[in-house]
Design a protein around this motif. Sequence first.
Motif, short mmCIF file in Angstrom:
data_model
loop_
_atom_site.label_atom_id
_atom_site.label_comp_id
_atom_site.label_asym_id
_atom_site.label_seq_id
_atom_site.Cartn_x
_atom_site.Cartn_y
_atom_site.Cartn_z
N THR A 224 7.86 40.82 6.54
CA THR A 224 8.55 40.47 5.61
C THR A 224 8.61 39.66 4.24
O THR A 224 7.70 39.46 4.03
CB THR A 224 10.37 40.59 5.88
OG1 THR A 224 10.00 38.27 6.05
CG2 THR A 224 10.97 40.60 6.83
N LEU A 225 9.56 40.16 2.09
CA LEU A 225 8.69 39.19 1.81
C LEU A 225 9.18 38.09 2.22
O LEU A 225 8.72 36.98 1.33
CB LEU A 225 10.08 39.84 0.68
CG LEU A 225 9.74 39.21 -0.48
CD1 LEU A 225 8.45 39.45 -1.37
CD2 LEU A 225 10.85 39.98 -2.26
N GLU A 226 10.48 38.11 2.75
CA GLU A 226 10.67 36.19 3.20
C GLU A 226 10.22 35.60 3.94
O GLU A 226 9.01 34.18 3.66
CB GLU A 226 11.96 36.59 3.98
CG GLU A 226 13.24 36.98 3.29
CD GLU A 226 13.32 38.10 3.26
OE1 GLU A 226 14.25 38.81 2.09
OE2 GLU A 226 12.87 39.22 3.56
N GLN A 227 8.92 36.07 4.51
CA GLN A 227 7.91 35.50 5.51
C GLN A 227 6.44 35.29 4.23
O GLN A 227 6.11 34.14 3.99
CB GLN A 227 7.29 36.38 5.84
CG GLN A 227 8.31 36.56 7.04
CD GLN A 227 7.15 37.53 8.56
OE1 GLN A 227 6.67 38.10 8.33
NE2 GLN A 227 7.51 37.15 9.72
N ILE A 228 6.63 36.01 2.96
CA ILE A 228 5.43 35.85 2.08
C ILE A 228 5.65 34.19 0.92
O ILE A 228 4.89 33.53 0.66
CB ILE A 228 5.12 36.87 1.39
CG1 ILE A 228 4.39 37.90 2.17
CG2 ILE A 228 4.81 36.52 0.37
CD1 ILE A 228 4.59 39.71 2.09
N GLU A 229 7.45 34.27 0.71
CA GLU A 229 7.49 33.85 -0.25
C GLU A 229 8.43 32.70 0.66
O GLU A 229 8.59 31.67 -0.58
CB GLU A 229 8.90 34.15 -0.60
CG GLU A 229 8.91 35.72 -2.21
CD GLU A 229 7.51 35.44 -3.20
OE1 GLU A 229 8.22 34.06 -3.27
OE2 GLU A 229 6.60 36.34 -3.63
#
Length: 435
Positions: A224-229
Amino acid sequence: MASSLTSKSILGSTKPGSSSLPSELRRLSSPAVQISLRTQTRKNLQIQATGSSYGTHFRVSTFGESHGGGVGCIIDGCPPRIPLTESDLQFDLDRRRPGQSRITTPRKETDTCRISSGVSEGMTTGTPIHVFVPNTDQRGLDYSEMSVAYRPSHADATYDMKYGVRSVQGGGRSSARETIGRVAPGALAKKILKQFAGTEILAYVSQVHHVVLPEELVDHENLTLEQIENNIVRCPNPEYAEKMIAAIDAVRTKGNSVGGVVTCIVRNAPRGLGTPVFDKLEAELAKACMSLPATKGFEFGSGFAGTFLTGLEHNDEFYTDENGRIRTRTNRSGGIQGGISNGEIINMRVAFKPTSTIGRKQNTVTRDKVETEMIARGRHDPCVVPRAVPMVEAMVALVLVDQLMAQYAQCHLFPINPELQEPLQIEQPQNATAL
């Protein structure tokens, strides 16, 4: 080339009004045969400017320089009636902007974008979209040494070799600030791909210097994008993120820099994107990603590691899933076979070199070809990969939306062969707003 026409009479024809023949013979004689001779006059050769545009159907042209008035892009070929505001572009521009953490350049820019054409009442009109971001924190005096001497491994020298002149402040067009004109249209391309085909594009940092994130620690199906950010280095694994940040800090405090790798995945890419033979999908992705500043390598699927395998070990065997779709049990092909997407996850890795502008003494030469030493000043990233993540996503999105439009125009203009082909567009809920 300009041209003019002249005529010559042959076969014994006479000039108009000539009376050298009796009237009876003149009536019987054949009309003069006219041959047009084309004489050419030279005109100045015209050469169209190249290198600042990408795409055929969805075409983006970037403009501006690091220390000029601003940077931006013109997007041509965007479909009409797509909801679009500045905030749709600003999210990714904020991910790219400088000064966002201690491991990026300290230059302070808000990178606030403004759309000045191609959008009316929040909808795209199908006409060219102009996006502009002003520069507000320029420090041209930081580059006084660069006007005399060349920074090692930078584009200073080669710009002089090519053009015989260059923009000294900030590196001009070779600065990564130019990528604002890629990230903004990339955000629009991602929106089109997501809404039309359900396609998702995610990039993350998988290596910083000697810290390498093992592939098995990232679940590409559920990333997910949240994991990356979740951290300033944009690595989805917290443990390795801390190691990467420490590696950047170690060189940052010494005025040095390191490189790294950005991995990018594409989920739910439509099947059939890419055109043999010169416009294969991986070739277009490689060109687009390698056009980013500081890139030094590109691989997709098994990449160079695939050379250590046999054909039996490397081949992705086919099977039919529970929905009757043809799938592959493994994905060493990286979602692309024969230059065409096969519906599996597309994965690629882009290598970035250490930032060339560093605060350490180095040997170089001046523009007058005199050997000297220099310590570069200015504000620069100790490692470019955390900010390169949205740049890679943008270039991948620009390739895919251009290929999507090409595939629709050539192979889906008429009814498809349902036994072998799939629709490009996902099924929309009945109450969903169409693009």
